[in-house]
Design a protein around this motif. Structure first.
Motif, PDB file in Angstrom:
ATOM      1  N   ASP A 122       0.819  -1.215   0.000  1.00  0.00           N
ATOM      2  CA  ASP A 122       0.000   0.000   0.000  1.00  0.00           C
ATOM      3  C   ASP A 122       0.851   1.263   0.000  1.00  0.00           C
ATOM      4  OD1 ASP A 122      -2.304  -1.486  -0.006  1.00  0.00           O
ATOM      5  OD2 ASP A 122      -2.599  -1.383   2.165  1.00  0.00           O
ATOM      6  N   TYR A 123       2.151   1.106   0.245  1.00  0.00           N
ATOM      7  CA  TYR A 123       3.044   2.269   0.303  1.00  0.00           C
ATOM      8  C   TYR A 123       3.827   2.433  -1.000  1.00  0.00           C
ATOM      9  CZ  TYR A 123       2.295   2.527   5.367  1.00  0.00           C
ATOM     10  OH  TYR A 123       1.736   2.653   6.617  1.00  0.00           O
ATOM     11  N   SER A 189       1.216   6.185   1.956  1.00  0.00           N
ATOM     12  CA  SER A 189      -0.020   5.451   1.698  1.00  0.00           C
ATOM     13  C   SER A 189      -1.185   6.418   1.887  1.00  0.00           C
ATOM     14  CB  SER A 189      -0.149   4.266   2.654  1.00  0.00           C
ATOM     15  OG  SER A 189      -0.496   4.717   3.965  1.00  0.00           O
ATOM     16  N   GLU A 190      -2.391   5.909   1.734  1.00  0.00           N
ATOM     17  CA  GLU A 190      -3.562   6.763   1.917  1.00  0.00           C
ATOM     18  C   GLU A 190      -3.734   7.194   3.358  1.00  0.00           C
ATOM     19  OE1 GLU A 190      -7.101   5.050   0.358  1.00  0.00           O
ATOM     20  OE2 GLU A 190      -6.409   5.098  -1.728  1.00  0.00           O
TER      21      GLU A 190
END
Length: 234
Positions: A122-123, A189-190
């Motif tokens: 995710d990163y 990430s988000e």
């Protein structure tokens, strides 16, 4: 040590100051064409020249049985040739994109963080470097070294300046007046960001590291890195 300086710009002058303060002697200050100089008085060479003459200057030193510590960036396509000549001439060689002790500790952190983050898809990762407006190459050699460490310890397969493909690392290079050097590696990430950063406050750290590397290399044969120097100091 009796030191020859290959390149006598701002870094060369700072190295001279540090070396004299540590009890060494500067016996030669070499500009672009090393063949114009008599190298017989020197015992070791510290090279912070320019990319177009780096290989010629470095290999000429090896052929004169002089070990070389080089921090010139932008010539690494010829690095293996320099290594070959060093080994053929039974000389000594240390190349580093950055001789700062702090930066080399930063390299160690970067390598460990890359290994930790590789499993977390995710990163995304990016590198930013900021230098003074007189720096000729972009991205910096240090930024390239950081990117290569991440590539070697993750599933990333390359880097690009500014715009990178999906599995590449983008490197953003900025040039601002009177900035000795800043490097930042960030994973985003988000939900959050993780970053490590090194900020140089002056050229003295780079110069001190180069002189320490020369002291370590003195009377040694072979090709080494700053990892070898740091392990010898710790």
């Amino acid at each position: 040590m009796k030191i020859a300086l290959s390149g006598y710009g701002k870094m060369g002058k700072t190295i001279e100051k540090i070396a004299l303060g540590r009890g060494h002697e500067i016996v030669l200050k070499i500009s672009e064409n090393i063949e114009e100089y008599n190298l017989s008085e020197a015992e070791i060479v510290i090279d912070f020249s320019i990319p177009t003459v780096a290989l010629k200057n470095i290999t000429t030193c090896f052929q004169n049985k002089l070990p070389v510590v080089s921090g010139t960036t932008g010539w690494l396509k010829d690095y293996e040739k320099a290594v070959q000549v060093c080994n053929e001439e039974n000389s000594g060689f240390i190349y580093a994109s950055n001789f700062s002790i702090g930066v080399n500790l930063f390299f160690e952190l970067n390598e460990k963080l890359a290994k930790m983050m590789d499993g977390f898809k995710d990163y995304s990762v990016e590198i930013e470097e900021i230098h003074h407006t007189q720096k000729l190459d972009a991205p910096s050699g240090t930024a390239i070294s950081l990117a290569q460490q991440i590539i070697n310890n993750s599933s990333k397969d390359g880097w690009e300046l500014d715009k990178a493909k999906e599995n590449e690392i983008p490197i953003y290079a900025k040039r601002i007046e009177n900035v000795p050097g800043t490097h930042r590696v960030s994973y985003n990430s988000e939900v959050d960001s993780i970053e490590i950063k090194h900020t140089a406050h002056s050229r003295e750290g780079f110069a001190l590291g180069a002189v320490i590397a020369a002291e370590w290399l003195f009377n040694k044969k072979g090709v080494y890195t700053m990892k070898d120097v740091l392990s010898g100091l710790s």
